[in-house]
Design an enzyme around this catalytic site. Structure first.
Site, PDB file in Angstrom:
ATOM      1  N   VAL A 119      -7.977   3.587  13.802  1.00 10.89           N
ATOM      2  CA  VAL A 119      -8.973   4.351  14.572  1.00 10.89           C
ATOM      3  C   VAL A 119      -8.518   5.795  14.835  1.00 10.89           C
ATOM      4  CG1 VAL A 119      -9.866   2.258  15.636  1.00 10.89           C
ATOM      5  CG2 VAL A 119      -8.067   3.518  16.787  1.00 10.89           C
ATOM      6  N   GLU A 120      -9.451   6.608  15.292  1.00 12.68           N
ATOM      7  CA  GLU A 120      -9.222   8.028  15.599  1.00 12.68           C
ATOM      8  C   GLU A 120      -8.528   8.757  14.461  1.00 12.68           C
ATOM      9  OE1 GLU A 120      -7.818   9.008  19.527  1.00 12.68           O
ATOM     10  OE2 GLU A 120      -9.273   7.688  20.467  1.00 12.68           O
ATOM     11  N   GLY A 121      -9.005   8.546  13.250  1.00 12.11           N
ATOM     12  CA  GLY A 121      -8.396   9.175  12.069  1.00 12.11           C
ATOM     13  C   GLY A 121      -7.399   8.209  11.478  1.00 12.11           C
ATOM     14  N   ARG A 148      -6.485  12.355  21.382  1.00 12.52           N
ATOM     15  CA  ARG A 148      -5.689  11.641  20.383  1.00 12.52           C
ATOM     16  C   ARG A 148      -4.194  11.668  20.724  1.00 12.52           C
ATOM     17  NH1 ARG A 148      -7.134  13.315  14.406  1.00 12.52           N
ATOM     18  NH2 ARG A 148      -6.386  15.296  15.156  1.00 12.52           N
ATOM     19  N   LEU A 167      -3.532   6.443  21.789  1.00 11.90           N
ATOM     20  CA  LEU A 167      -2.914   5.653  20.724  1.00 11.90           C
ATOM     21  C   LEU A 167      -1.406   5.846  20.655  1.00 11.90           C
ATOM     22  CD1 LEU A 167      -5.911   6.033  18.359  1.00 11.90           C
ATOM     23  CD2 LEU A 167      -5.113   3.921  19.382  1.00 11.90           C
TER      24      LEU A 167
END
Ligand SMILES: Cc1cc2nc3c(=O)[nH]c(=O)nc-3n(C[C@H](O)[C@H](O)[C@H](O)COP(=O)(O)OP(=O)(O)OC[C@H]3O[C@@H](n4cnc5c(N)ncnc54)[C@H](O)[C@@H]3O)c2cc1C
Length: 839
Positions: free
Chosen positions: A501-503, A379, A383
């Site tokens: 996305v990703e949290g 992460r 991003l």
């Protein structure tokens, strides 16, 4: 008089002892001295001295002797804690325990060791990595335009897919021994940033296999056989991976996925085999529609106890070839019109052998921990790079556009209103890029910084959105009308993908940053929690006692530091040797924030306990303070690592002042909304004893920042370093670059014409319809400008005209080629239909 002096001395002494986090021995000695002084000097009535001495004699031994303290105090507190602690599920515990604590721990310490941060070497690309950036990455960008991928191919063109596979883009993070590129996290981040400055589709396509996907999971947890088989194939693009976790009923709450696999005997390749019968329904899966290898998360159950004694074994990750019977894959979602592959997958009672579980049978039920560990690192790269890449594109192109686009006979970038937005864009980007690089550096140092990577994901995508929004406002209609010459519209549309996305960001801000940060980064809380769960009572008592009393001293120390730094404006806080003089005060202010955050965190956790988890607005603001301190740390480090570029200093100053003001607002938000008003009043007195000192960055500073963005300055180059700029062709960014250079070259001639008009030497009033050519000819005839200057004016005009033009399309905008959704009552839209309707 002496008595007043004695009382003041006691207060000052207590504050000093708390400030230095003095131990019990020093406190006891100081109290004894104070009592002897009171008695010898008859400063207070003897009975009061005796009473105080008695209290001291009763309290000191248990406080000084751990065994006594445990028996009399901490064991009772531990028992109370055991009852009070809200239950924590295994998945929650695994999420909290995942990853490592790094610089975030220092920021929570109340006294960050800045030298540690500054001594970390600035990252560098290896020769191979640099070559890859200059050749393969540049070439990949040259091979595509976002417009074409999105609107013509609705996918990457086939030769681009091939290029990506052949050149190893899908295996950047796979070790060289398995045929991957074996890039550092920093190199990976540089590649992703550059791709994101050009095409969201290509950047997402490359991002997924290199981040939280099968390759990463295999590298960390796969069996040797799985690694040997899959990693070389993934590295060379012989397999296209995806990873499917999200279910329609479990998005943010991914641990609650209903997808399941039942351990059973079945048949595989004609042989009886132990495995799982898996049922899943997943959506939003990036690369899913073209994947050859499906990474799948599901909950494993073992009702017949074939592998152990648990019924619910837990979340498990497996790799399933997409061609395996029963795997349904291939349909597509349309994520805000972006063309990267994304879609659902499902399967019902599909038998898979046990050795398809990543890591084999021993890793059954360990999937959540695997995902959390990989997320902790991954992460922090993809991003944040994507948000920063979009911001680089926006800053460079919009800065140039704001100089070449004129309204009211003035470049729009010179209007204060536009300047304000440009300033935000520049300041944000300086801080974002600093944070991106620092976070990748941490990963290269071997950290899996769970909290820091969450901060980077949240704030860099959020600031990316702000930068892109500002860019949209500045470019006006040019940003709104889509087409090949629109450089920002696609980024504007796709920014929410990175946010989600990703949290998703709201969840990350409200639950993760402080929720995980306070527990992981705090020097004592995790030990205290662990002690409440420790089965061995003696071990638990010893650990809890040490943590509890350490915690109390820590809270007292931070209270004292917050108050003292607040009263003294932090002027006396130590600063690491050799930092740039213009940044000294920032280190001091951030140390003040660190103490105040640690203090507020302790008061919040102590008074609200488990309820703090539901007070998401408070938790989010506390998380913002931690995040802003991290962003500021990265910014100060960048300034040092780049050799203290004086010309860039306005960006650094603006970003830090803006962050300090925002941190102050977050502190204020916590205090103003704190449920216990008495504690809130106490916190306000301690955190802001002399009022709120931080102000917004000045307009003068903002002007200096904006000025740097609307000219081809070295600062602008550093700020947008690593972005893709085509070497030829007529892409919109290159057109702006050309027009900017031409506009600046023409400005002296423009100034001469304006002066001549003012002096009455030149008539600038043109007949209707007359173009610039007429004015240039007149100015040349009048000797105001020479031929070269005349040409410069005309070139600037022509290049600017190309920049400001927007695309137009045939009547149906291509809609006749699109199929309408099932059940639509409308006939297919064609040019004729639209035309008829308009008539
Ligand atoms: C383009 C795209 C690509 C994706 N790729 C993949 C992929 O490859 N593999 C995969 O498995 N998944 C993928 N996802 C799924 C992605 O991870 C989820 O969309 C994400 O986890 C959010 O889930 P949701 O969309 O169902 O939103 P929801 O969970 O319904 O959340 C909606 C909102 O509620 C907020 N929220 C939820 N809980 C809380 C809380 N406790 N406190 C505060 N706010 C809260 C969220 O922040 C969000 O703002 C992708 C999604 C998209 C859109």
């Amino acid at each position: 008089m002496l008595t007043i002096f004695w009382v003041v001395a006691i207060l000052v002494g207590a504050l000093a002892l708390a400030y230095v986090n003095a131990g019990g021995g020093l406190w006891s000695a100081a109290i004894a001295v104070a009592l002897i002084a009171a008695w010898a000097g008859q400063l207070v009535p003897t009975t009061l001295t005796l009473a105080l001495a008695l209290v001291f004699a009763v309290l000191a031994p248990p406080l000084l002797v751990p065994a006594l303290r445990r028996a009399l105090i901490s064991n009772a507190v531990l028992d109370a804690f055991r009852k009070l602690m809200p239950p924590m599920s295994q998945t929650e515990r695994e999420a909290i325990e995942a990853g490592t604590v790094w610089w975030d721990g220092e920021l929570f310490s109340g006294k960050p060791a800045w030298r540690k941060l500054l001594d970390i070497p600035a990252p560098k690309l290896t020769a191979d990595e640099q070559r890859f950036m200059d050749n393969e990455v540049q070439r990949l960008c040259e091979l595509i335009t976002d417009w074409e991928t999105t609107n013509v191919y609705r996918d990457l063109p086939p030769e681009v897919w091939q290029f990506i596979k052949d050149k190893g883009f899908l295996g950047m993070s796979i070790a060289k021994e398995y045929g991957g590129l074996g890039f550092s996290a920093y190199a990976h981040s540089q590649v992703m940033t550059k791709l994101s400055t050009h095409s969201g589709t290509v950047s997402v396509t490359v991002m997924v296999p290199n981040s939280l996907g099968p390759a990463e999971l295999l590298a960390q947890y796969g069996t040797d056989e799985q690694k040997r088989h899959y990693l070389p194939r993934l590295a060379k693009g012989l397999e296209i991976p995806c990873f499917a976790l999200t279910n329609p009923s479990a998005g943010s709450d991914a641990a609650s996925i209903p997808d399941y696999g039942v351990v059973c005997w079945g048949e595989h390749e004609g042989k009886r085999a132990l495995g799982l019968r898996v049922t899943w329904d997943k959506r939003y899966i990036t690369l899913g529609p073209v994947a050859t290898l499906l990474g799948l998360a599901f909950r494993a159950y073992d009702p017949d106890h074939l592998v152990g004694d648990k019924d619910d074994v837990g979340i498990t990750c497996a790799l399933i070839p997409a061609t395996h019977p029963g795997v349904d894959i291939g349909r597509r979602h349309m994520p805000l019109s972006a063309a990267f592959q994304n879609g659902p997958t499902w399967g019902k009672e599909v038998f898979i052998p046990m050795d398809w579980v990543i890591g084999g049978q021993p890793m059954l039920g360990r999937g959540w921990r695997m995902l959390m560990e990989c997320l902790a690192a991954g992460r922090g790269i993809s991003l944040p790079s994507s948000g920063t890449g979009m911001a680089k594109l926006a800053v460079r192109a919009t800065g140039g556009y704001a100089r070449v686009r004129q309204q009211f006979k003035t470049p729009i970038g010179k209007f204060e209103g536009i300047e304000e937005a440009l300033t935000r864009m520049g300041g944000n980007l300086y801080m974002m890029d600093a944070t991106r690089v620092l976070t990748a550096t941490a990963i290269d140092l071997g950290e899996k910084p769970a909290v820091v990577s969450g901060i980077a994901k949240l704030h860099l995508t959020e600031r990316g959105r702000q930068v892109v929004n500002d860019a949209m406002d500045i470019v006006g209609g040019k940003g709104i009308c889509l087409g090949p010459s629109n450089f920002i519209g696609a980024a504007y549309m796709q920014v929410p993908v990175a946010i989600t996305v990703e949290g998703a960001n709201i969840l990350t801000r409200s639950l993760i940053v402080f929720g995980q940060g306070a527990i992981r980064c705090h020097p004592y809380v995790l030990v205290e929690i662990a002690a409440t769960r420790e089965a061995d009572r003696t071990k638990a008592a010893v650990a809890f006692d040490a943590a509890l009393f350490g915690h109390m001293r820590f809270t007292l120390a931070n209270l004292a530091r917050t108050l003292v730094t607040g009263l003294t404006g932090s002027h006396f806080v130590g600063v690491p040797d050799g930092v740039a003089p213009e940044t000294r005060r920032y280190y001091q202010q951030l140390t003040r924030f660190s103490a105040a955050l640690a203090f507020l965190a302790d008061v919040s956790m102590g008074s609200l306990g488990g309820a703090l988890k539901r007070k998401e607005k408070l938790s989010a603001r506390l998380g913002d303070i931690l995040s802003l301190m991290y962003l500021c740390s990265a910014t100060l480090k960048r300034y040092e690592d780049e050799g203290r570029q004086q010309v860039d200093a306005p960006l650094m100053h603006w970003a830090i002042w803006d962050a300090m003001f925002k941190a102050q607002t977050a502190f204020e938000g916590v205090i103003s909304n704190f449920p216990n008003r008495a504690l809130a009043a106490m916190m306000r007195r301690i955190v802001f004893p002399l009022g709120r000192p931080y102000v917004v960055p000045s307009d003068k500073l903002g002007h200096e920042v904006a000025k740097l963005l609307i000219e081809p300055t070295a600062t602008r180059d550093r700020l947008t370093a690593g972005m893709f700029i085509a070497r030829s062709g007529d892409g919109p960014v290159l057109q702006i670059e050309r027009a900017l250079v031409a506009t600046l070259a023409a400005e002296p001639a423009e100034a001469k014409i304006r002066l001549a008009a003012k002096d009455g030497r030149l008539n600038t009033k043109l007949p209707p319809g007359a173009g610039l050519e007429v004015l240039v000819a007149r100015a040349q005839t009048a000797g105001v400008i020479d031929a070269a200057e005349g040409t410069a004016l005309l070139v600037a005009r022509d290049l600017t005209a190309k920049v400001i033009r927007v695309d137009d399309f045939a009547q149906d905008l291509g809609a006749s080629e699109m199929k309408l959704g099932a059940g639509s009552v409308h006939p297919p839209v064609t040019a004729a239909v639209v035309h008829k309707a308009a008539a």
